[in-house]
Every structure is written in C-alpha cells, then in structure tokens.
Scaffold this motif. Structure first.
Motif, short mmCIF file in Angstrom:
data_model
loop_
_atom_site.label_atom_id
_atom_site.label_comp_id
_atom_site.label_asym_id
_atom_site.label_seq_id
_atom_site.Cartn_x
_atom_site.Cartn_y
_atom_site.Cartn_z
N ALA A 82 0.86 -1.19 0.00
CA ALA A 82 0.00 0.00 0.00
C ALA A 82 0.89 1.23 0.00
N ARG A 88 -0.74 5.11 -0.24
CA ARG A 88 -1.53 6.05 0.58
C ARG A 88 -2.66 5.34 1.33
N GLN A 89 -3.13 4.24 0.80
CA GLN A 89 -4.26 3.53 1.39
C GLN A 89 -3.82 2.74 2.63
N GLY A 125 -4.02 -0.20 5.45
CA GLY A 125 -4.30 -1.62 5.36
C GLY A 125 -4.69 -2.16 6.72
N GLU A 139 -0.18 -3.23 4.42
CA GLU A 139 -1.19 -4.12 3.84
C GLU A 139 -1.02 -5.51 4.45
N THR A 153 -1.43 -2.92 -5.54
CA THR A 153 -1.54 -2.40 -4.18
C THR A 153 -2.99 -2.18 -3.75
N MET A 154 -3.15 -1.92 -2.46
CA MET A 154 -4.46 -1.57 -1.93
C MET A 154 -4.98 -0.27 -2.53
N ASP A 155 -4.07 0.62 -2.95
CA ASP A 155 -4.52 1.85 -3.61
C ASP A 155 -5.31 1.52 -4.86
N PHE A 202 -8.77 -0.56 -3.71
CA PHE A 202 -9.76 0.29 -3.05
C PHE A 202 -10.32 1.37 -3.99
N SER A 203 -9.65 1.59 -5.13
CA SER A 203 -10.18 2.57 -6.08
C SER A 203 -11.33 2.00 -6.91
N HIS A 229 -10.20 -7.54 -3.84
CA HIS A 229 -8.77 -7.39 -4.09
C HIS A 229 -8.21 -8.39 -5.10
N ARG A 255 -4.10 2.52 -9.36
CA ARG A 255 -5.53 2.75 -9.60
C ARG A 255 -6.06 1.68 -10.53
#
Length: 300
Positions: free
Chosen positions: A150, A152-153, A155, A161, A186-188, A191-192, A232, A284
């Motif tokens: 991750a 910015r996001q 976890g 994460e 990534t989680m970024d 999550f987008s 995910h 993203r």
C-alpha cells in the motif's frame, strides 16, 4: 493460453480470483498452491478445492503449503483470523489435495517449457520458500503478479497491507529477486474500484454457478465492510489478461522489517536502486472495466 499458477490464502476474494483464473479462455490454470494468512492452511486448501470443484476445475490441483512465516516475525502471528469464517459457503470438496506446494511449485517451474505467470494473492511465504529452494525459478516465471502493499491507502495497520504484514521477510525476499516482470497490485488500486450491492446483483443475475457464488462473496464482503467493498485478489488475475485496467508506475520497493510501528509497510521510491531492482506498481483501477471482465468470464 498463458500458463498460470495461483498462490493464495483462499477466502472470499481469493475464491473469485480462482474462478477467474480457472474460467478465463486465455488462461491455463496449472494449479493452486495454498498458503496461510486468512486462515490456517488446512482451511485455505479446503476452500480452494471447494471453488475448483464448483466449476469442474479440480483437475488443476490444490497443493497445501506453508502455515507460518518464512522467518519469524517481530511478534508471532497465529495462522487464521477470528473475524472471518474459516470455511467458504460452498459444497464440501470431492477432489483431494495434492503434494506439498513448495515442492510442486519448484518442480512445475523447472519443467516449464513456456513462461509461467505466477499470481500470489496471500502472504508470500510459499514463493519465498520456492525461491530459497531454487533461485533459477525466476527464469521460468514470465510474470509475477503480487497482490500486496500500500502507498496512501491504509491496510491492516495505518501503514501496512495485510499480505506483506503477515510475512514481511518473505515479501522482502520476493520483491528483491530479479524477476523478468514483477507487478505489485496495491491496496490503492483495489480500493479505487470497490463493488456495491448493485454490482453484486448484476453478477447474481447472470445465473451461472460461478457468477452466483461470486455475487454471494461480494455481498458478504459488503456486509463486512459495511458498504462498498474492494474485491482485491481477482484484480491481480485480471492484470494478466487486461493490463489496461490498471494505472501503474515504476518504482523501487522496500519492506519495513525492523520498526515495530511501521512493520510490514511498503515504501516506494522513483529513484533506481540496483540492490532492489524496479517494480511496476498498480495504483488505480478501472472499476467499469473490471466489473465487465468479471461479468464476461464468470457469466459464460
């Protein structure tokens, strides 16, 4: 067709990733290796068997792997999560588990005549163990896709994460190896592109066993997140067949292994670092395209 091995700690989103890998016409799923993480490896193995049996993919084989970190963590972490049910709500498997995951993975990659895509959606313990057993496997892997990290996001902690946090030592070893092509989803990115109740209803309306099961998994995730939920792991499989779904950057990646406050964090730098190499990092995702791919494959 792209030969694929999927390494996962099968929970709800790993299950959809298995369905996508097993059913996509451009992918040849060679097998699934199960690892600890969401649950004890006996449960992740059983869950993967349930998913493959649902769509007649049991011939691909499920191989139970490691059930603890590759090297000890700063603080021990028991296998499994108390906040998630250990068994997927699918019929009990008919197929039996195969041989040890790490031994099977090394043997499969050694014998490969075409580059194999390796997609890891759980802690990287199995992959690190295979790499330690034979570093030449990097030459057999055409592309390694890792669901983890991750920027910015947040976890499981504000910085880390969960997959990397579970086994930072394994993640550091794997991300530092000289793979031909390494993509970190990534989680970024995940999550987008969260799915909501209307997206689950769209999947359920397709009516196939795979789509109905996926809809149920998405609904359970929406309930757990109390709102639109990221799906995910299938995004890592989707990257093999629809790379345009992802917005990516090139970076060097470092895994924090000593600072207890930031343990398991992934930090990214644009500057080249010859010790670590360069990684493609997905930040993203295109939700509409992602959902369309799931519809097309799971509804076929």
């Amino acid at each position: 067709m792209i030969p694929v091995v999927l390494d996962c700690d099968t929970g709800t989103d790993d299950a959809v990733a298995i369905l996508l890998a097993a059913l996509h016409p451009d992918l040849d799923l060679l097998g699934v290796t199960a690892v600890w993480g969401n649950h004890d490896v006996r449960h992740t193995t059983d869950n993967a068997l349930r998913v493959l049996d649902l769509v007649g993919g049991g011939g691909a084989g499920v191989h139970p792997g490691r059930n603890e970190p590759f090297r000890p963590r700063i603080e021990p972490l028991p296998s499994g999560r108390a906040d998630l049910p250990p068994t997927l709500d699918l019929p009990a498997p008919v197929s039996a588990a195969g041989t040890d995951a790490v031994e099977w993975l090394v043997a499969t990659l050694r014998a490969a005549t075409d580059p194999v895509a390796l997609v890891a959606t759980g802690p990287l313990t199995n992959v690190a163990a295979a790499l330690a057993a034979d570093r030449r496997i990097v030459d057999a892997v055409g592309r390694l896709v890792v669901l983890g990290g991750a920027h910015r996001q947040a976890g499981v902690t504000p910085y880390a994460e969960r997959n990397v946090w579970c086994d930072p030592e394994a993640a550091a070893d794997v991300l530092a190896a000289r793979w031909r092509d390494l993509l970190l989803v990534t989680m970024d990115a995940t999550f987008s592109a969260p799915l909501d109740a209307s997206d689950a209803a769209r999947l359920r309306a397709l009516g196939t066993p795979a789509a109905v099961a996926a809809a149920a998994f998405v609904e359970s995730r929406i309930a757990w997140y109390d709102g639109p939920a990221p799906l995910h792991d299938p995004l890592a499989v989707a990257a093999l067949v629809a790379p345009g779904l992802l917005t990516t950057l090139r970076a060097t990646v470092r895994v924090e292994r000593t600072d207890p406050g930031r343990y398991g964090a992934t930090t990214f730098a644009a500057e080249p670092d010859e010790r670590r190499g360069r990684v493609t990092v997905a930040v993203r995702a295109d939700k509409a395209g992602y959902l369309s791919l799931l519809d097309e494959v799971l509804g076929s």
